[in-house]
Design a protein around this motif. Sequence first.
Motif, short mmCIF file in Angstrom:
data_model
loop_
_atom_site.label_atom_id
_atom_site.label_comp_id
_atom_site.label_asym_id
_atom_site.label_seq_id
_atom_site.Cartn_x
_atom_site.Cartn_y
_atom_site.Cartn_z
N LYS A 1 0.85 -1.34 -0.12
CA LYS A 1 0.00 -0.14 -0.10
C LYS A 1 0.88 1.08 0.07
CE LYS A 1 -3.92 -1.98 2.16
NZ LYS A 1 -4.89 -2.04 3.61
N VAL A 2 0.30 2.37 -1.09
CA VAL A 2 1.39 3.48 -0.95
C VAL A 2 0.19 4.49 -0.77
CG1 VAL A 2 2.73 4.83 -2.76
CG2 VAL A 2 2.84 2.30 -2.64
N LYS A 3 0.85 5.50 -0.01
CA LYS A 3 -0.08 6.71 0.07
C LYS A 3 0.33 7.96 -0.82
CE LYS A 3 0.20 9.47 3.80
NZ LYS A 3 -0.05 10.03 5.29
N LEU A 4 -0.40 8.35 -1.45
CA LEU A 4 0.01 9.30 -2.36
C LEU A 4 -0.82 10.71 -2.25
CD1 LEU A 4 -0.49 7.48 -5.66
CD2 LEU A 4 1.76 7.73 -4.49
N THR A 5 -0.18 11.72 -2.39
CA THR A 5 -0.57 13.24 -2.21
C THR A 5 -0.38 13.78 -3.50
OG1 THR A 5 -0.12 13.37 -0.03
CG2 THR A 5 -0.72 15.32 -1.09
N ILE A 6 -1.46 14.12 -4.13
CA ILE A 6 -1.47 14.81 -5.56
C ILE A 6 -1.97 16.13 -5.67
CG2 ILE A 6 -1.30 12.55 -6.84
CD1 ILE A 6 -4.38 13.27 -7.41
N GLN A 7 -1.68 16.76 -6.51
CA GLN A 7 -2.23 18.43 -6.69
C GLN A 7 -2.56 18.60 -8.04
OE1 GLN A 7 0.89 21.13 -5.31
NE2 GLN A 7 0.12 20.86 -3.23
N LYS A 8 -3.52 19.24 -8.20
CA LYS A 8 -3.91 19.65 -9.63
C LYS A 8 -4.56 21.13 -9.52
CE LYS A 8 -6.23 18.57 -14.01
NZ LYS A 8 -6.74 17.39 -14.58
N GLU A 9 -4.19 21.92 -10.63
CA GLU A 9 -4.74 23.26 -10.56
C GLU A 9 -6.29 23.13 -11.45
OE1 GLU A 9 -4.19 27.60 -12.21
OE2 GLU A 9 -2.25 26.32 -12.19
N VAL A 10 -7.11 23.31 -10.66
CA VAL A 10 -8.59 23.17 -11.16
C VAL A 10 -9.23 24.64 -11.75
CG1 VAL A 10 -9.16 21.33 -9.64
CG2 VAL A 10 -9.69 23.40 -8.82
#
Length: 78
Positions: A43-52
Amino acid sequence: MRAEPESRELLSICLKKMKPQLLKVRLTDACFVWTEAHSKRIKVKLTIQKEVFNNTILQQTFVVEFTIHNQVIIFNSL
């Protein structure tokens, strides 16, 4: 390629399996989530970002699960 449990190499392999999904967002953090030592799951915890919108950034954290079958890592969910 051989990698030790919870190593940088293993994290890199897991992220490469997800590359098509990660092309649309910016990955800001990735780390392992503890599982049983004998478990065939990673299991891998990811944090992502995107400009909406203009100057509005959406950030999301979630856990992705991989399964090991015959020493091959298979991407299960996003």
